[in-house]
Design an enzyme around this catalytic site. Structure first.
Site, PDB file in Angstrom:
ATOM      1  N   SER A 140      35.743  39.529  47.190  1.00 24.47           N
ATOM      2  CA  SER A 140      35.778  40.478  46.079  1.00 24.47           C
ATOM      3  C   SER A 140      34.370  40.762  45.577  1.00 24.47           C
ATOM      4  O   SER A 140      33.470  39.918  45.726  1.00 24.47           O
ATOM      5  CB  SER A 140      36.611  39.906  44.923  1.00 24.47           C
ATOM      6  OG  SER A 140      36.517  40.715  43.764  1.00 24.47           O
ATOM      7  N   TYR A 153      40.008  33.643  38.909  1.00 22.79           N
ATOM      8  CA  TYR A 153      40.164  34.438  40.141  1.00 22.79           C
ATOM      9  C   TYR A 153      38.793  34.686  40.767  1.00 22.79           C
ATOM     10  O   TYR A 153      38.618  34.532  41.982  1.00 22.79           O
ATOM     11  CB  TYR A 153      40.845  35.765  39.805  1.00 22.79           C
ATOM     12  CG  TYR A 153      40.893  36.742  40.964  1.00 22.79           C
ATOM     13  CD1 TYR A 153      41.862  36.624  41.950  1.00 22.79           C
ATOM     14  CD2 TYR A 153      39.964  37.777  41.058  1.00 22.79           C
ATOM     15  CE1 TYR A 153      41.916  37.520  43.014  1.00 22.79           C
ATOM     16  CE2 TYR A 153      40.000  38.668  42.111  1.00 22.79           C
ATOM     17  CZ  TYR A 153      40.974  38.543  43.087  1.00 22.79           C
ATOM     18  OH  TYR A 153      41.007  39.434  44.136  1.00 22.79           O
TER      19      TYR A 153
END
Length: 254
Positions: A140, A153
């Site tokens: 990410s 996360y």
């Protein structure tokens, strides 16, 4: 990398980015196997794309992982393992004691990071036996700059990003031909971040960038605005942090 006539396993392939990837890989002549926890979603995906092979499997479950490997082996094996399955939790204020912080972080780490290592360990010898084997990890943009509202996360994706780079180098030192790709998306328009407003890339464009990167043997694939954030974080880290965490995020955490 030549993708035609290869076989790919996509975990978490029954919805979102995973399902879009299944669609586009099928279109270019790749044999596609998808997994997911929901039989209903798998059935819907199979109905939509009849050439898919759908296997119910939970990446967080040890027995499911072993069973998945055996089923894939019976189907003739794979050339590409795409570890796509992932989860994300919205982080409440980490500065306030809350048992949910630990529970959420443990769940994210188990699926986003530890499950990837388990599957890689199971499938690595199979991939090594192929003429052109590959592993794909979706990390990410948040592995560069953390999100205040997705803090744990972000941490799980940072762990995966470091592991990805290390795995690639370990395989190189071992003279293995298995290629390790890292796809770094920006915000993607899926259920996972439906709570977020602002600019988002479509799953279709993200997967297009992935496939182009695979064909070009581009091991680090920074899609969409990830390229901008990457450069800004190197030159102006505070600006990059504010770009990822606008003022409204502060209000969310109060």
């Amino acid at each position: 990398m030549d993708l035609k006539n290869k076989a790919i396993l996509i975990t978490g392939g029954s919805a979102g980015i995973g399902l879009e990837a299944a669609k586009q890989f099928l279109e270019i002549g790749t044999k596609v196997i998808i997994t997911g926890r929901s039989q209903d979603r798998l059935d819907a995906a199979k109905k939509r794309y009849p050439n898919l092979i759908a296997i119910k499997s939970d990446v967080a479950n040890d027995e499911d992982a072993i069973s998945l490997y055996r089923k894939v082996e019976q189907l003739g094996g794979i050339d590409i393992l795409y570890n796509k399955a992932g989860v994300g939790m919205v982080s409440t204020n980490l500065g306030v004691p809350n048992d949910k912080h630990f529970e959420s972080a443990a769940h994210e780490m188990k699926i986003n990071y530890l499950a990837v290592i388990r599957l890689n360990n199971l499938f690595l010898e199979m991939l090594k036996s192929r003429r052109e084997g590959a592993i794909i990890h979706t990390t990410s943009v948040l592995s560069y700059v953390p999100s205040l509202i997705e803090a744990t996360y972000s941490a799980s994706k940072t762990a995966l990003a470091f592991y990805t780079k290390s795995l690639r180098e370990h395989l190189r030192i071992a003279n293995s031909d298995v290629k390790v790709f890292e796809l770094l998306p920006p915000a993607v328009d899926t259920e996972l971040i439906a709570h977020r407003t602002g600019k988002k890339i479509s799953p279709e464009k993200l997967v297009q960038a992935l496939i182009i990167g695979l064909i070009k043997d581009q091991y680090t694939i920074r899609a969409g605005d990830t390229k901008v954030v990457y450069i800004l974080n190197r030159l102006f880290p505070k600006l990059a942090f504010r770009l990822v965490n606008p003022r409204k995020a502060d209000k969310f955490l109060q």
